[in-house]
Scaffold this motif. Sequence first.
Motif, PDB file in Angstrom:
ATOM      1  N   UNK A   5      14.969 -17.786   4.899  1.00  0.00           N
ATOM      2  CA  UNK A   5      14.373 -16.818   3.732  1.00  0.00           C
ATOM      3  C   UNK A   5      13.064 -17.007   3.849  1.00  0.00           C
ATOM      4  N   UNK A   6      12.511 -18.384   3.858  1.00  0.00           N
ATOM      5  CA  UNK A   6      11.099 -18.679   4.145  1.00  0.00           C
ATOM      6  C   UNK A   6      10.448 -18.271   5.333  1.00  0.00           C
ATOM      7  N   UNK A   7      11.053 -18.359   6.437  1.00  0.00           N
ATOM      8  CA  UNK A   7      10.844 -17.805   7.686  1.00  0.00           C
ATOM      9  C   UNK A   7      10.821 -16.265   7.994  1.00  0.00           C
ATOM     10  N   UNK A   8      11.290 -15.459   7.160  1.00  0.00           N
ATOM     11  CA  UNK A   8      11.406 -14.095   7.240  1.00  0.00           C
ATOM     12  C   UNK A   8      12.466 -13.453   7.942  1.00  0.00           C
ATOM     13  N   UNK A   9      13.650 -14.555   8.392  1.00  0.00           N
ATOM     14  CA  UNK A   9      14.641 -14.050   9.108  1.00  0.00           C
ATOM     15  C   UNK A   9      15.902 -13.445   7.932  1.00  0.00           C
ATOM     16  N   UNK A  10      15.536 -13.891   6.989  1.00  0.00           N
ATOM     17  CA  UNK A  10      16.392 -13.373   5.774  1.00  0.00           C
ATOM     18  C   UNK A  10      15.326 -12.850   4.774  1.00  0.00           C
ATOM     19  N   UNK A  11      15.346 -11.544   4.473  1.00  0.00           N
ATOM     20  CA  UNK A  11      14.375 -10.965   3.187  1.00  0.00           C
ATOM     21  C   UNK A  11      14.625 -11.765   1.682  1.00  0.00           C
ATOM     22  N   UNK A  12      15.796 -11.565   1.481  1.00  0.00           N
ATOM     23  CA  UNK A  12      16.057 -12.291   0.220  1.00  0.00           C
ATOM     24  C   UNK A  12      17.530 -12.994   0.166  1.00  0.00           C
ATOM     25  N   UNK A  13      17.534 -14.034  -0.781  1.00  0.00           N
ATOM     26  CA  UNK A  13      18.700 -14.774  -0.731  1.00  0.00           C
ATOM     27  C   UNK A  13      19.574 -14.732  -2.093  1.00  0.00           C
TER      28      UNK A  13
END
Length: 286
Positions: A81-89
Motif C-alpha cells: 500500500x505504501x509503495x502504491x501497488x495497492x491503493x487502499x487496504x
Amino acid sequence: MKKSALWLIGIVVVVIAAGFGIHAVTSQSKASGQSSTITIGSQGSDYDIWQHIAKSDEAKKAGLKINVKQITDGVQLNKATSAGNVDVNAFQSWSYYLTYNQQNPKQKLAALGTTYLEPLGLYSKKVKSVKQIPNGATIAIADNPSQAARGLLLLQKAGLIMLNKDFGILGTIKDIKSNPKHLKFKQIDDTTGPRIINDVDAVLISNTVALEGDLHVLTDSIFHENVDQSTKDNINILATAAKNKNNKNYKKLVKLYHKPSIQKYIKDKYYGTKIEVSKPLSYFDN
C-alpha cells in the motif's frame, strides 16, 4: 512542396500532438491518484466483504470501480500500500496501523476512516473456562506486536496475568508483571490459530481468523473482549499511502462501507461479530 505532402505532415503533427495530450492526461491522472479503478488489498473475511462491495449497486451508484486483491501477510500488504501497488487496504486495527507506522517511518500510511470492531477471543479444546486453565499451561499468542499486545491485555482482563502499568501497543511478554499460573507462551503466525488449537492449552485468535476456521467468538471462545466500541485501539480502519490521505475517491470507500444495505449483508453473513463503528478519525485522539 506539394500540397499533398503538407497535408500528410499536418496529419502526423495532429496525431503526435494528440498522443502527447493523452499521455499528459494519463500521467496527470496517475500522479493525482484519481485512477478510475481502486485496488483494495485485504485478507480473510474482509477480502470477502470487499468483493461483495465491489459488485454492489451501491458501488456503481458512487461511481467507484473496485478491484480486490488478496494479500495474506499484513506487513507485506501495508508495504504494498505504501509503495502504491495497492491503493487502499482493509484488514487492520488502529493499534496495528500505529505499530506499522512506528516501525516503518519512511513508508508511512494514513487512515481514511473507521469500519468495525470485532472481539479477540481465547479458544481451547482442552478446557471449557478460564478457571480450568492449569498451572504451566501453554498459551499460543500472535507473533506480530500489536496482536500480541492486544492478546496480553485480554489475558490480564481474564485474570490470568498482570501487566506493567505502562504497558502500551508495543507491549510484549517481557512486560508481564505477575504470572501466578506460570503460563508458557508460544508465539505463532496469527493466521494459524485454528490449525494449532489442539496442540496447546489455549490460543488467542482474532475474529477474522476465527471465522475462517469455523469458530464463532461469541459462542466458541472461553473468553473474549467485550463488544464495546470504547476499545478504540482495536477498531478496524481503511488505510492508504500517506500521500493519498486526501484522495476523494478513496474517502468515498468509507461512506460506501457504512451504507445500510452493506451493513445488513455483513451482519447476516458474520453473525453480528463485526460491530459497525462509524467515527471521525479525531475519535482516536480522545
